[in-house]
Each structure stands twice: as C-alpha cells, then as structure tokens.
Design a protein around this motif. Structure first.
Motif, short mmCIF file in Angstrom:
data_model
loop_
_atom_site.label_atom_id
_atom_site.label_comp_id
_atom_site.label_asym_id
_atom_site.label_seq_id
_atom_site.Cartn_x
_atom_site.Cartn_y
_atom_site.Cartn_z
N PRO A 47 27.41 47.56 64.71
CA PRO A 47 27.61 47.61 63.26
C PRO A 47 27.11 46.52 62.53
CG PRO A 47 29.72 48.45 64.13
CD PRO A 47 28.96 47.62 65.28
N LEU A 48 26.33 46.66 61.61
CA LEU A 48 25.69 45.60 60.71
C LEU A 48 26.61 45.29 59.45
CD1 LEU A 48 21.93 46.22 61.13
CD2 LEU A 48 23.40 44.72 62.52
N ARG A 49 26.76 44.10 58.95
CA ARG A 49 27.09 43.92 57.59
C ARG A 49 26.13 44.31 56.75
NH1 ARG A 49 29.57 37.64 58.97
NH2 ARG A 49 31.25 38.24 59.75
N PRO A 66 22.85 51.66 46.64
CA PRO A 66 22.70 53.11 46.53
C PRO A 66 21.99 53.87 47.77
CG PRO A 66 21.10 51.71 45.09
CD PRO A 66 22.05 50.94 45.70
N VAL A 67 21.45 53.13 48.48
CA VAL A 67 20.90 53.79 49.75
C VAL A 67 22.16 54.16 50.58
CG1 VAL A 67 19.71 53.28 51.86
CG2 VAL A 67 18.58 52.56 49.82
N VAL A 68 23.14 53.23 50.92
CA VAL A 68 24.30 53.22 51.61
C VAL A 68 25.15 54.53 51.02
CG1 VAL A 68 26.20 52.41 52.97
CG2 VAL A 68 23.94 50.71 52.99
N ASP A 69 25.36 54.23 49.70
CA ASP A 69 26.08 55.31 49.01
C ASP A 69 25.58 56.54 49.47
OD1 ASP A 69 27.56 53.41 47.67
OD2 ASP A 69 26.58 53.54 45.78
N ALA A 70 24.34 56.91 49.24
CA ALA A 70 23.85 58.24 49.48
C ALA A 70 23.85 58.72 50.96
CB ALA A 70 22.38 58.22 49.14
N LEU A 71 23.75 57.68 51.90
CA LEU A 71 23.95 58.08 53.49
C LEU A 71 25.49 58.30 53.68
CD1 LEU A 71 21.61 55.28 55.07
CD2 LEU A 71 21.32 57.69 54.79
N ARG A 78 29.25 55.07 57.46
CA ARG A 78 30.53 54.94 56.88
C ARG A 78 30.49 53.34 56.67
NH1 ARG A 78 32.61 55.58 62.11
NH2 ARG A 78 34.20 53.91 62.56
N ARG A 79 31.50 52.96 55.83
CA ARG A 79 31.75 51.42 55.66
C ARG A 79 33.10 51.41 56.15
NH1 ARG A 79 29.56 52.88 50.02
NH2 ARG A 79 27.72 51.73 49.76
N GLU A 80 33.06 50.08 56.87
CA GLU A 80 34.65 49.48 56.92
C GLU A 80 34.71 47.90 56.80
OE1 GLU A 80 35.54 49.79 61.41
OE2 GLU A 80 35.47 51.91 61.28
N MET A 81 35.71 47.55 56.59
CA MET A 81 36.04 46.01 56.24
C MET A 81 35.53 45.38 57.66
SD MET A 81 39.34 44.10 54.80
CE MET A 81 40.21 44.98 55.62
N THR A 89 31.50 43.82 54.45
CA THR A 89 31.55 45.15 54.83
C THR A 89 30.67 45.47 55.92
OG1 THR A 89 31.97 45.59 52.41
CG2 THR A 89 31.24 47.54 53.82
N LEU A 90 31.16 46.38 56.92
CA LEU A 90 30.49 46.60 58.09
C LEU A 90 29.74 48.08 57.57
CD1 LEU A 90 32.47 45.74 60.84
CD2 LEU A 90 30.44 44.57 60.12
N VAL A 91 28.59 48.64 57.91
CA VAL A 91 28.02 49.79 57.97
C VAL A 91 27.97 50.37 59.37
CG1 VAL A 91 26.21 51.38 57.18
CG2 VAL A 91 26.75 49.30 56.02
N LEU A 92 28.64 51.48 59.74
CA LEU A 92 28.51 52.03 60.85
C LEU A 92 27.77 53.39 61.08
CD1 LEU A 92 31.32 50.39 60.33
CD2 LEU A 92 31.75 51.46 62.80
N ILE A 93 26.97 53.75 61.75
CA ILE A 93 26.37 55.02 61.92
C ILE A 93 27.07 56.13 62.43
CG2 ILE A 93 24.88 54.53 64.07
CD1 ILE A 93 22.64 55.80 62.34
N SER A 94 26.77 57.18 62.05
CA SER A 94 27.71 58.34 62.70
C SER A 94 26.72 58.95 63.48
CB SER A 94 28.07 59.44 61.60
OG SER A 94 26.81 60.11 61.21
N PRO A 95 27.64 59.74 64.52
CA PRO A 95 26.59 60.54 65.54
C PRO A 95 25.57 61.60 64.83
CG PRO A 95 28.82 60.79 65.96
CD PRO A 95 28.88 60.13 64.58
N GLU A 96 26.04 62.08 63.63
CA GLU A 96 24.79 62.78 62.90
C GLU A 96 23.65 61.76 62.16
OE1 GLU A 96 22.76 66.26 60.97
OE2 GLU A 96 23.95 65.84 62.89
N GLY A 97 24.29 60.78 61.67
CA GLY A 97 23.17 59.64 61.37
C GLY A 97 22.22 59.35 62.31
N ARG A 98 22.86 59.19 63.81
CA ARG A 98 21.97 58.66 64.69
C ARG A 98 21.09 59.81 65.18
NH1 ARG A 98 22.69 54.27 67.73
NH2 ARG A 98 24.61 54.11 66.84
#
Length: 139
Positions: A47-49, A66-71, A78-81, A89-98
């Motif tokens: 996951p990337l910050r 706004p890009v991450v908000d829409a995604l 999803r965002r995680e601390m 904040t880390l951004v993690l891609i979901s299976p559907e996102g992948r």
C-alpha cells in the motif's frame, strides 16, 4: 499546406491518444486520472501513502484527494491509517480495483494500437526509440 511544427503534431497526436483512451474507459466508469492511480496502486508491492501516490502520479497531494475519494466511493480503494506514522494515510487497492486496473491497462494499449495502426512495425519501433531517447534526457 504549411509545415506543421513538431510540437503541434505531438500535442495533436497526444490528444487523440487521450481521447481514445478516455472513450475506452467510459464503460469502466473511470476517467484517465482514476485509471492511472489504480495502475500505480496495482503495480506497487505494498500500500502507498497518499504523498507517495501523488509523487508517483506527479501531482500535488491536494489534487489526489478527489481522485482517491471517487475511487473509494466506488469501492476500488480504501484508506487506512499508516501504523508506522499515524499522521499518514495509506491507500489500498481492492480486488475490484485491481481488476479494473487491468482492464484500464488493456484500454490504454488498445487506444495506442488503434492510433499507431497507420504505421508499419518498423516505423512504430523507430518512433518508440526516438521518444524513449527524448524521455531519457529527463530522468
């Protein structure tokens, strides 16, 4: 017909490529910026910050929000601390996102194939080499 400047041609061809790509992304309900963010996240080994994702996309962090908000609203990320730094904040891609990142990659390739179909294989190879040479000077 007056000779067209190289820069004008480059911008015109780039616009046609972007338009073809955007048209192919419409059925995926993505815009090019969202697709690019998904590709970067899908290619990352972890996951990337948010700040790192913005750097990878070569945009300022406030433009990324706004890009991450829409995604995130679409369930693609999803965002995680960040446990290593609670202020990040880390951004993690979901299976559907992948999955959509792969489809967006295909859409980009198809747009390029359509645009450059007018060129013979050797011409495409030469153009690729020339553009790589120009790009290399800025790395």
């Amino acid at each position: 017909m007056a000779e067209t400047e190289l820069t004008d041609l480059f911008f015109l061809v780039g616009r046609r490529l972007r338009q073809g790509y955007a048209r192919r992304l419409e059925p995926l309900a993505l815009n090019p910026g969202q697709a690019r963010a998904l590709r970067v996240l899908a290619d990352a080994s972890e996951p990337l910050r948010m700040v790192r994702l913005a750097d990878e996309l070569r945009i300022v962090p406030r433009s990324l929000t706004p890009v991450v908000d829409a995604l995130e609203a679409a369930g693609l990320v999803r965002r995680e601390m960040d446990p290593a730094n609670r202020r990040s904040t880390l951004v993690l891609i979901s299976p559907e996102g992948r999955r959509l990142a792969g489809l967006a990659r295909d859409a980009r390739r198809e747009a390029g194939q359509e645009l450059f179909a007018v060129l013979e294989e050797g011409q495409r190879d030469r153009l690729r080499d020339l553009l790589a040479l120009v790009e290399e000077q800025f790395r």
